[in-house]
Design a protein around this motif. Structure first.
Motif, PDB file in Angstrom:
ATOM      1  N   ALA A 223      38.713 -56.433  56.736  1.00  8.70           N
ATOM      2  CA  ALA A 223      37.528 -56.661  58.121  1.00  8.70           C
ATOM      3  C   ALA A 223      36.118 -55.578  57.199  1.00  8.70           C
ATOM      4  N   SER A 224      36.720 -54.149  56.828  1.00 10.75           N
ATOM      5  CA  SER A 224      35.937 -53.135  56.834  1.00 10.75           C
ATOM      6  C   SER A 224      35.505 -53.551  54.894  1.00 10.75           C
ATOM      7  N   ARG A 225      33.907 -54.228  55.027  1.00 15.28           N
ATOM      8  CA  ARG A 225      33.444 -54.775  53.703  1.00 15.28           C
ATOM      9  C   ARG A 225      32.731 -53.851  53.431  1.00 15.28           C
ATOM     10  N   PRO A 226      32.058 -53.387  52.762  1.00 11.06           N
ATOM     11  CA  PRO A 226      31.420 -52.120  52.275  1.00 11.06           C
ATOM     12  C   PRO A 226      30.940 -52.871  51.224  1.00 11.06           C
ATOM     13  N   MET A 227      29.252 -53.579  51.081  1.00  9.27           N
ATOM     14  CA  MET A 227      28.616 -53.790  49.759  1.00  9.27           C
ATOM     15  C   MET A 227      28.711 -55.108  49.680  1.00  9.27           C
ATOM     16  N   SER A 228      29.356 -55.447  51.099  1.00 10.27           N
ATOM     17  CA  SER A 228      29.709 -56.780  50.623  1.00 10.27           C
ATOM     18  C   SER A 228      28.782 -57.664  51.198  1.00 10.27           C
ATOM     19  N   ALA A 229      28.674 -59.647  50.913  1.00  7.88           N
ATOM     20  CA  ALA A 229      27.602 -60.005  51.684  1.00  7.88           C
ATOM     21  C   ALA A 229      28.490 -60.854  52.272  1.00  7.88           C
ATOM     22  N   SER A 230      29.036 -60.848  52.313  1.00  7.10           N
ATOM     23  CA  SER A 230      29.730 -61.168  54.333  1.00  7.10           C
ATOM     24  C   SER A 230      30.174 -59.962  55.424  1.00  7.10           C
ATOM     25  N   ALA A 231      29.582 -59.205  55.169  1.00  2.00           N
ATOM     26  CA  ALA A 231      29.609 -58.051  55.779  1.00  2.00           C
ATOM     27  C   ALA A 231      29.373 -57.601  57.822  1.00  2.00           C
ATOM     28  N   SER A 232      30.343 -57.442  58.212  1.00  2.00           N
ATOM     29  CA  SER A 232      29.869 -58.178  59.410  1.00  2.00           C
ATOM     30  C   SER A 232      29.715 -56.875  60.658  1.00  2.00           C
ATOM     31  N   GLY A 233      29.624 -55.524  60.029  1.00  2.00           N
ATOM     32  CA  GLY A 233      29.815 -54.438  61.314  1.00  2.00           C
ATOM     33  C   GLY A 233      31.464 -53.626  60.247  1.00  2.00           C
ATOM     34  N   ILE A 307      29.363 -42.180  42.344  1.00  2.00           N
ATOM     35  CA  ILE A 307      28.718 -41.626  43.544  1.00  2.00           C
ATOM     36  C   ILE A 307      29.736 -41.732  44.623  1.00  2.00           C
ATOM     37  N   ASN A 308      29.890 -41.128  45.747  1.00  2.00           N
ATOM     38  CA  ASN A 308      30.933 -42.018  47.175  1.00  2.00           C
ATOM     39  C   ASN A 308      30.169 -41.855  47.830  1.00  2.00           C
ATOM     40  N   GLY A 309      30.311 -43.583  48.239  1.00  2.00           N
ATOM     41  CA  GLY A 309      28.512 -43.388  49.267  1.00  2.00           C
ATOM     42  C   GLY A 309      29.500 -43.150  50.857  1.00  2.00           C
ATOM     43  N   HIS A 310      28.100 -43.638  51.911  1.00  2.00           N
ATOM     44  CA  HIS A 310      28.456 -43.732  52.863  1.00  2.00           C
ATOM     45  C   HIS A 310      29.295 -45.208  53.835  1.00  2.00           C
ATOM     46  N   LEU A 311      27.684 -45.674  53.085  1.00  6.65           N
ATOM     47  CA  LEU A 311      28.875 -47.333  52.866  1.00  6.65           C
ATOM     48  C   LEU A 311      29.359 -47.533  53.868  1.00  6.65           C
ATOM     49  N   THR A 312      29.135 -48.448  55.080  1.00  5.09           N
ATOM     50  CA  THR A 312      29.771 -48.864  56.259  1.00  5.09           C
ATOM     51  C   THR A 312      29.793 -50.037  56.694  1.00  5.09           C
ATOM     52  N   LEU A 368      40.310 -41.005  37.346  1.00  4.24           N
ATOM     53  CA  LEU A 368      39.738 -41.946  38.011  1.00  4.24           C
ATOM     54  C   LEU A 368      38.889 -42.071  38.646  1.00  4.24           C
ATOM     55  N   ILE A 369      39.156 -43.482  38.914  1.00  2.99           N
ATOM     56  CA  ILE A 369      37.943 -43.955  40.236  1.00  2.99           C
ATOM     57  C   ILE A 369      38.911 -44.875  41.336  1.00  2.99           C
ATOM     58  N   PHE A 370      38.662 -44.763  42.030  1.00  7.63           N
ATOM     59  CA  PHE A 370      39.166 -45.421  43.430  1.00  7.63           C
ATOM     60  C   PHE A 370      37.641 -46.785  43.089  1.00  7.63           C
ATOM     61  N   GLY A 371      38.389 -48.178  43.127  1.00  4.15           N
ATOM     62  CA  GLY A 371      38.303 -49.031  43.312  1.00  4.15           C
ATOM     63  C   GLY A 371      37.355 -49.352  44.876  1.00  4.15           C
ATOM     64  N   ASN A 372      36.927 -50.652  45.121  1.00  3.30           N
ATOM     65  CA  ASN A 372      36.091 -51.073  45.898  1.00  3.30           C
ATOM     66  C   ASN A 372      36.859 -52.098  46.784  1.00  3.30           C
ATOM     67  N   GLN A 373      36.831 -51.650  47.881  1.00  4.63           N
ATOM     68  CA  GLN A 373      38.139 -52.799  48.977  1.00  4.63           C
ATOM     69  C   GLN A 373      36.859 -54.107  49.600  1.00  4.63           C
ATOM     70  N   ASN A 374      37.383 -55.060  48.656  1.00  5.56           N
ATOM     71  CA  ASN A 374      36.405 -56.802  50.265  1.00  5.56           C
ATOM     72  C   ASN A 374      34.956 -56.414  49.648  1.00  5.56           C
ATOM     73  N   CYS A 375      34.490 -56.333  48.538  1.00  8.70           N
ATOM     74  CA  CYS A 375      33.966 -56.727  48.214  1.00  8.70           C
ATOM     75  C   CYS A 375      33.291 -57.545  47.099  1.00  8.70           C
ATOM     76  N   GLN A 376      34.355 -58.345  46.603  1.00  6.52           N
ATOM     77  CA  GLN A 376      33.978 -59.202  45.795  1.00  6.52           C
ATOM     78  C   GLN A 376      32.820 -60.126  45.798  1.00  6.52           C
ATOM     79  N   ASP A 377      32.349 -60.541  46.690  1.00  3.09           N
ATOM     80  CA  ASP A 377      30.923 -60.991  47.231  1.00  3.09           C
ATOM     81  C   ASP A 377      30.218 -60.000  47.847  1.00  3.09           C
ATOM     82  N   LEU A 378      29.616 -59.015  46.782  1.00 10.22           N
ATOM     83  CA  LEU A 378      28.548 -58.732  46.304  1.00 10.22           C
ATOM     84  C   LEU A 378      27.297 -58.509  47.153  1.00 10.22           C
ATOM     85  N   HIS A 379      26.526 -58.364  48.037  1.00  5.10           N
ATOM     86  CA  HIS A 379      25.765 -58.437  48.570  1.00  5.10           C
ATOM     87  C   HIS A 379      24.258 -58.919  47.446  1.00  5.10           C
TER      88      HIS A 379
END
Length: 425
Positions: A223-233, A307-312, A368-379
């Motif tokens: 459900a939590s999809r920062p930077m994703s094209a399918s993010a919905s909140g 950068i560690n963003g705010h990215l909601t 290291l840099i932690f990976g991003n979750q649920n954003c394979q479909d980047l905006h």
């Protein structure tokens, strides 16, 4: 006086990990702390998922006395005391003697709303003409500074002990405030952090605004999809993060480990002017905040490598990336690596900045840099500015040097702090 400031202790109470070891393992392996909550479904919430730390009663007994636990009904205080105490212990610091405060150590521990369940309980008692049954701890649990007061008494800090509150910028703002106090020579150590209550009385207002994802109740971890094209909140979350900031002189004298150096930071407001509003950031102010933080830290735009963003996971994510790109004057493969902690913990509101600072600082320890979750479909608007290689999907080996962490909150308020890999001069 301009003392160097370093981070010597970390503590965390997050939806996907309570304690540094569990939190690090979850961040490393992409383990989400977002789950379905039957209580929210029973109350008719559209979004029935959230991130909430799981705290067994037996664990609370390690942090609170029997007297403190009696009538304790504030999840934020529980989270904050656990994270703050753990950070203090992680720094190798002892609690002050019973008869003498530690005059050199202070606390700035922020919150948004504190003790709302205790407040609800109190309202019902008063309405039923049972005000005398409130108990002696109702005030401490519902005052905004309750969290810093609890920690101040447990640790015996005798310097400034206070609470800040700037919506979602609270935690990052507190780091800067603590840094400034040490830098100026007014304290040797400051425990900084932030916490937020959990539950329907915190999350209900956001659900009513329809800015939470209601289409992932059967699949909460996606459900939590920062930077994703399918993010919905954003997915609501809660918890606490804490850091011990210390003058370099004090840390070296104690022989303490050092996670990173706090080089500088800045906070400001867009004044809710231009495109800024109560709920939307003013891009001019965001970029100005980033640039002022770099200036305060003595860092060039080209030197920021993470950068560690705010990215909601809202429509504002692409705008945030554009603000970073324009402020740093960097695009494509020249853009820093960027990640978003909220993909695994949700948006922890006032606790978000401190939880995410702990995640950012653990990257130094592990290289290291932690990976991003649920954003394979980047905006697509993000891909116009940033090469996909700068948004790692999995944890990536990279020793951070200059890390910029920013948070933006309701009320059009901004905070940005700059960390550096510690080096002796």
């Amino acid at each position: 006086m301009n003392k160097r400031v370093v981070v010597t202790g970390l503590g965390i109470c997050a939806p996907n990990g309570v304690g540094l070891a569990d939190f690090y393992d979850s961040m490393l392996n992409g383990k989400s702390g977002i789950i379905f909550h039957q209580e929210l479904a029973d109350l008719g919430f559209g979004c029935q998922i959230a991130g909430k730390p799981e705290i067994p009663e037996s664990l609370k007994e390690s942090y609170f006395t029997a007297l403190q636990l009696r009538g304790l009904n504030s999840s934020g205080i529980v989270y904050g005391v656990m994270a703050g105490t753990d950070a203090w212990m992680d720094a190798g610091l002892a609690k002050a003697d019973k008869d003498q405060p530690d005059w050199d150590s202070g606390i700035i521990f922020g919150t948004g709303i504190l003790g709302i369940d205790k407040l609800r309980e109190s309202i019902y008692l008063i309405d039923d003409n049972n005000a005398r049954r409130l108990g002696s701890n109702s005030v401490m649990q519902t005052m905004a500074s309750g969290i810093s007061a609890y920690l101040g008494g447990i640790l015996g800090c005798g310097n400034q002990v206070t609470t800040n509150s700037s919506a979602c910028a609270t935690g990052t703002e507190g780091v800067i405030m603590g840094m400034e106090r040490i830098r100026s020579g007014k304290a040797e150590r400051m425990l900084v952090g932030s916490c937020n209550d959990s539950g329907p009385y915190i999350w209900g207002g956001f659900d009513a605004m329809r800015i939470l994802p209601s289409n992932y109740n059967d699949n909460p971890q996606e459900a939590s999809r920062p930077m994703s094209a399918s993010a919905s909140g954003f997915v609501p979350g809660s918890g606490a993060g804490a850091m011990v900031l210390e003058s370099l002189d004090s840390a070296l004298k104690r022989g303490s480990k050092i996670y990173a150096e706090v080089l500088g930071g800045a906070f400001n407001s867009g004044g809710q002017r231009g495109v800024g509003s109560m709920t939307a950031p003013n891009s001019q102010a965001v970029q100005r905040c980033i640039l002022e933080a770099l200036k305060d830290a003595g860092v060039e735009k080209s030197e920021v490598d993470v950068i560690n963003g705010h990215l909601t996971a809202t429509s504002k994510d692409a705008e945030e990336i554009r603000n970073w790109s324009e402020a740093l004057e960097r695009t494509a493969k020249d853009f820093p690596f960027i990640n978003a902690t909220k993909g695994l913990v949700g948006h922890c509101l006032a606790a978000s900045g401190s939880v995410e600072c702990v995640a950012a600082l653990l990257q130094y320890r592990e290289g290291l840099i932690f990976g991003n979750q649920n954003c394979q479909d980047l905006h697509p608007e993000i891909l116009e500015l940033v090469d996909a290689s700068r948004i790692p999907m999995k944890t990536t080996s990279h020793k951070p040097k200059i890390v910029a962490k920013a948070s933006f909150g309701f009320g059009d308020v901004n905070a940005c702090v700059i960390f550096n890999d510690y080096k002796e001069m």
